[in-house]
Design a protein around this motif. Structure first.
Motif, PDB file in Angstrom:
ATOM      1  N   VAL A 197       0.845  -1.195   0.000  1.00  0.00           N
ATOM      2  CA  VAL A 197       0.000   0.000   0.000  1.00  0.00           C
ATOM      3  C   VAL A 197       0.882   1.246   0.000  1.00  0.00           C
ATOM      4  N   PHE A 198       0.571   2.175  -0.878  1.00  0.00           N
ATOM      5  CA  PHE A 198       1.098   3.533  -0.796  1.00  0.00           C
ATOM      6  C   PHE A 198      -0.037   4.393  -0.272  1.00  0.00           C
ATOM      7  N   PHE A 199       0.187   5.042   0.869  1.00  0.00           N
ATOM      8  CA  PHE A 199      -0.862   5.781   1.576  1.00  0.00           C
ATOM      9  C   PHE A 199      -0.429   7.230   1.759  1.00  0.00           C
ATOM     10  N   SER A 212       4.802  13.734 -10.401  1.00  0.00           N
ATOM     11  CA  SER A 212       5.973  13.107  -9.788  1.00  0.00           C
ATOM     12  C   SER A 212       5.593  12.353  -8.519  1.00  0.00           C
ATOM     13  N   PHE A 213       4.704  12.933  -7.743  1.00  0.00           N
ATOM     14  CA  PHE A 213       4.211  12.295  -6.522  1.00  0.00           C
ATOM     15  C   PHE A 213       3.555  10.954  -6.842  1.00  0.00           C
ATOM     16  N   MET A 214       2.678  10.937  -7.837  1.00  0.00           N
ATOM     17  CA  MET A 214       1.978   9.709  -8.183  1.00  0.00           C
ATOM     18  C   MET A 214       2.932   8.679  -8.773  1.00  0.00           C
ATOM     19  N   GLU A 215       3.873   9.130  -9.586  1.00  0.00           N
ATOM     20  CA  GLU A 215       4.834   8.203 -10.181  1.00  0.00           C
ATOM     21  C   GLU A 215       5.695   7.541  -9.112  1.00  0.00           C
ATOM     22  N   GLN A 216       6.130   8.322  -8.127  1.00  0.00           N
ATOM     23  CA  GLN A 216       6.945   7.739  -7.068  1.00  0.00           C
ATOM     24  C   GLN A 216       6.140   6.726  -6.255  1.00  0.00           C
ATOM     25  N   LEU A 226      -1.759  -1.317  -3.825  1.00  0.00           N
ATOM     26  CA  LEU A 226      -2.846  -0.347  -3.754  1.00  0.00           C
ATOM     27  C   LEU A 226      -2.310   1.055  -3.487  1.00  0.00           C
ATOM     28  N   PHE A 227      -2.642   1.977  -4.355  1.00  0.00           N
ATOM     29  CA  PHE A 227      -2.357   3.405  -4.170  1.00  0.00           C
ATOM     30  C   PHE A 227      -3.620   4.031  -3.600  1.00  0.00           C
ATOM     31  N   VAL A 228      -3.530   4.650  -2.405  1.00  0.00           N
ATOM     32  CA  VAL A 228      -4.714   5.248  -1.787  1.00  0.00           C
ATOM     33  C   VAL A 228      -4.340   6.594  -1.193  1.00  0.00           C
ATOM     34  N   ALA A 229      -5.107   7.614  -1.537  1.00  0.00           N
ATOM     35  CA  ALA A 229      -4.813   8.970  -1.082  1.00  0.00           C
ATOM     36  C   ALA A 229      -6.095   9.672  -0.664  1.00  0.00           C
TER      37      ALA A 229
END
Length: 316
Positions: A197-199, A212-216, A226-229
């Protein structure tokens, strides 16, 4: 052509001032630099993709406005803030009460003993949504923008996740590591492709480059991760529902807003959750049920967007 304006680090000594004076000085500096940028015709390109503004959606203080990028569809503030200005601001001048003010040891111990329950930064609603998204204890989670560690601590202690974190402010990152035991690895040692998870909670609206934030974040995730923001709800639905609240969301601290049009453009294919996640009504069944329904049958249709906070999520 006019020379590009480069703001001087006028905020570098603000950390020694009281929070109230810090905020006043920051706003005065922001207004002055914005005025000079407008007069010189600089800092008007999209900070995410470099595109040009297509339409003005809102204005503030005569010298700033919120526009939509003609290319990536991001809602961003003009004049924009450079990466160097962003770095200086978050090291020395950013002050948002509980979010940024490191507590005294006695108060911190009280909060730790109660896992921050019933405080302004109780992460119960975030944990409920992660659970609704199917994130299980033991998952490896990267918390991007951990401030002084209150969220990372809860994600580890209450959620049972294995948490690493990042924070742009060196003093707050050091506090998180020293006083709450948060793992804050050096950027050079990141293990890309290893997290479940990227939170992030209320970070994407602050960063100098959203792309850049989303790519990292996606690089950090393993396949299927899972990418969750969570972010202020910049959607057209919420703008129509609560125009004044929407108007107050952008400015000095939030140089961009995230909405459904931008997200759908960034993720042109594949399932994408776009849903309200209201801070004050996190227990509302229709919101958690909507997240659970998406987890069971992922699609790309934006769901309820009538509350102040938005959650978006997708798998890589």
């Amino acid at each position: 052509m006019p020379r590009p304006f480069v703001a001087k680090p006028v905020n570098q000594h603000l950390s020694a001032l009281s929070p109230t004076i810090q905020r006043f000085a920051s706003k005065a500096s922001y207004f002055a630099s914005s005025l000079i940028k407008r007069l010189t015709g600089s800092h008007n390109r999209c900070p995410s993709c470099g595109g040009v503004p297509e339409v003005i959606l809102d204005r503030k203080a005569f010298v700033t406005c919120l526009v939509r990028c003609a290319n990536c569809r991001l809602l961003f503030r003009v004049p924009t803030t450079s990466s160097s200005e962003n770095q200086v601001f978050y090291q020395t001048a950013y002050s948002e009460g509980f979010t940024t003010e490191r507590p005294e040891p006695e108060r911190l111990h009280q909060w730790i003993d109660t896992s921050f329950s019933s405080t302004e930064k109780d992460y119960g609603h975030y944990l409920a949504i992660l659970n609704a998204l199917g994130v299980q204890p033991g998952a490896r989670l990267f918390d991007y923008g951990c401030s002084w560690g209150y969220g990372s601590h809860q994600l580890a202690r209450r959620g049972g996740y294995c948490v690493d974190a990042y924070e742009i402010s060196a003093p707050r990152a050091a506090f998180a590591a020293e006083h709450l035991g948060v793992s804050v690895p050096d950027c050079a040692s990141y293990e890309f492709g290893t997290y479940d998870v990227f939170f992030s909670a209320h970070v994407i609206e602050h960063v100098p480059s959203v792309s850049s934030f989303m790519e990292q974040g996606m690089r950090l995730l393993k396949p299927g991760g899972l990418f969750v923001a969570f972010t202020p709800n910049g959607s057209g639905v919420f703008r129509r529902h609560a125009l004044r609240d929407w108007h107050l969301m952008w400015g000095l601290v939030h140089p961009q807003l995230i909405d459904e049009e931008f997200l759908l453009q960034q993720r042109p294919t594949g399932p994408l959750l776009i849903h309200s996640a209201p801070l004050l009504q996190f227990g509302a069944p229709e919101h958690l049920d909507g997240v659970r329904n998406w987890q069971q049958a992922p699609d790309r249709t934006p769901r309820c967007l009538d509350h102040v906070e938005m959650v978006f999520a997708f798998r890589v």
